[in-house]
Design an enzyme around this catalytic site. Structure first.
Site, PDB file in Angstrom:
ATOM      1  CB  THR A  96       3.597 -22.426  16.608  1.00 21.54           C
ATOM      2  OG1 THR A  96       2.183 -23.043  16.945  1.00 21.54           O
ATOM      3  CG2 THR A  96       4.639 -22.814  17.368  1.00 21.54           C
ATOM      4  CE  LYS A 120      -1.716 -24.986  19.860  1.00 20.98           C
ATOM      5  NZ  LYS A 120      -2.094 -24.018  18.697  1.00 20.98           N
ATOM      6  CG  ASN A 168       4.321 -17.026   8.670  1.00 18.72           C
ATOM      7  OD1 ASN A 168       5.345 -16.794   8.523  1.00 18.72           O
ATOM      8  ND2 ASN A 168       3.497 -18.108   8.540  1.00 18.72           N
ATOM      9  N   PRO A 180       9.261 -13.341   6.302  1.00 17.43           N
ATOM     10  CG  PRO A 180      11.670 -13.024   6.218  1.00 17.43           C
ATOM     11  CD  PRO A 180      10.530 -12.643   7.088  1.00 17.43           C
ATOM     12  NE  ARG A 181       8.944 -18.236   0.134  1.00 19.79           N
ATOM     13  CZ  ARG A 181       9.130 -18.577  -1.211  1.00 19.79           C
ATOM     14  NH1 ARG A 181       9.189 -19.712  -1.479  1.00 19.79           N
ATOM     15  NH2 ARG A 181       9.374 -17.691  -2.131  1.00 19.79           N
TER      16      ARG A 181
END
Length: 238
Positions: free
Chosen positions: A16, A37, A176, A214-215
């Site tokens: 998502t 979705k 991710n 990135p986070r």
């Protein structure tokens, strides 16, 4: 009209986030967008009916505005596999029904459309069909989201092989960051290990890398989509 099916190496790989970010990036470029979705578990009962956070995030990035029921026709409350959630709701999920709903949505002719799967590539719909069958029936190129964590190389390779084995094109993949490096506070060793994993993934996945996310510090879905979009590029429609 470029349309892609988005799948992941596992549940919570970041489908998502990546889908929303790609839609946000397309919107920045002045494109009309649509995020679908078809099946969602883990929904909340509201005055308007069951609402799923992932589907709502896709709806927020769809331009022009699109009714929720068109984006997410099959929503279930328990956060479990779709075929089990449907069984608890005394319903059945069939590819015919998903295809009947999705094909007219593709006829809306938005400039950039994404259909987000549920779980991984082989998540079942019933005893005989899985959600990957929708991508096969619609003959859609696939974007693979790789959750960057221990085991991701194996999961990514197996998923990529399954996608191409089903006769579909792997249009690209996105990394991710879920665990370890690629963050401001990551250690040098974490970042070296991440770099090694990314090098291996790039060698093993025979498709373009569309970016590495990135986070992110924020937890707001719209803000996360905008931040993540800075790290991505749109797939080549050709």
């Amino acid at each position: 009209m470029p349309t892609y099916f988005v799948t992941g190496t596992d549940t919570d790989a970041g489908k998502t986030l990546v889908s929303s970010a790609l839609l946000a990036l397309a919107r920045r470029r002045g494109l009309s967008t649509l995020g679908l979705k078809p099946v969602a578990s883990g929904s909340t009962d509201t005055r308007e009916g069951l609402r799923n956070a992932d589907a709502l995030a896709l709806q927020a990035q769809s331009t022009p505005d699109t009714d929720y029921e068109l984006i997410n026709p099959f929503a279930f409350e328990p956060a479990i596999a779709p075929h089990l959630a449907a069984r608890r709701a005394n319903m059945s999920l069939r590819l015919d029904d998903l295809e009947d709903h999705t094909r007219p949505m593709l006829a809306l002719e938005r400039d950039f459309t994404l259909i987000e799967g549920a779980g991984g590539w082989r998540v079942p719909l019933n005893n005989h069909e899985d959600l990957a069958g929708l991508a096969v029936r619609l003959e859609l190129p696939v974007i693979l989201v790789v959750g960057l964590e221990l085991g991701c190389i194996n999961h990514a390779r197996l998923t990529a092989e399954a996608i191409t084995g089903d006769g579909l094109t792997l249009a690209g993949w996105v990394g991710n960051s879920l665990d370890g490096g690629f963050a401001h506070d990551a250690s040098a060793d974490d970042n070296r290990l991440l770099d090694d994993n990314l090098t291996t993934l790039a060698r093993c996945i025979h498709a373009p890398c569309l970016g590495m996310i990135p986070r992110l510090a924020t937890q707001n879905p719209a803000a996360m989509a905008e931040q993540a979009a800075d790290w991505l590029e749109l797939p080549d429609a050709d």
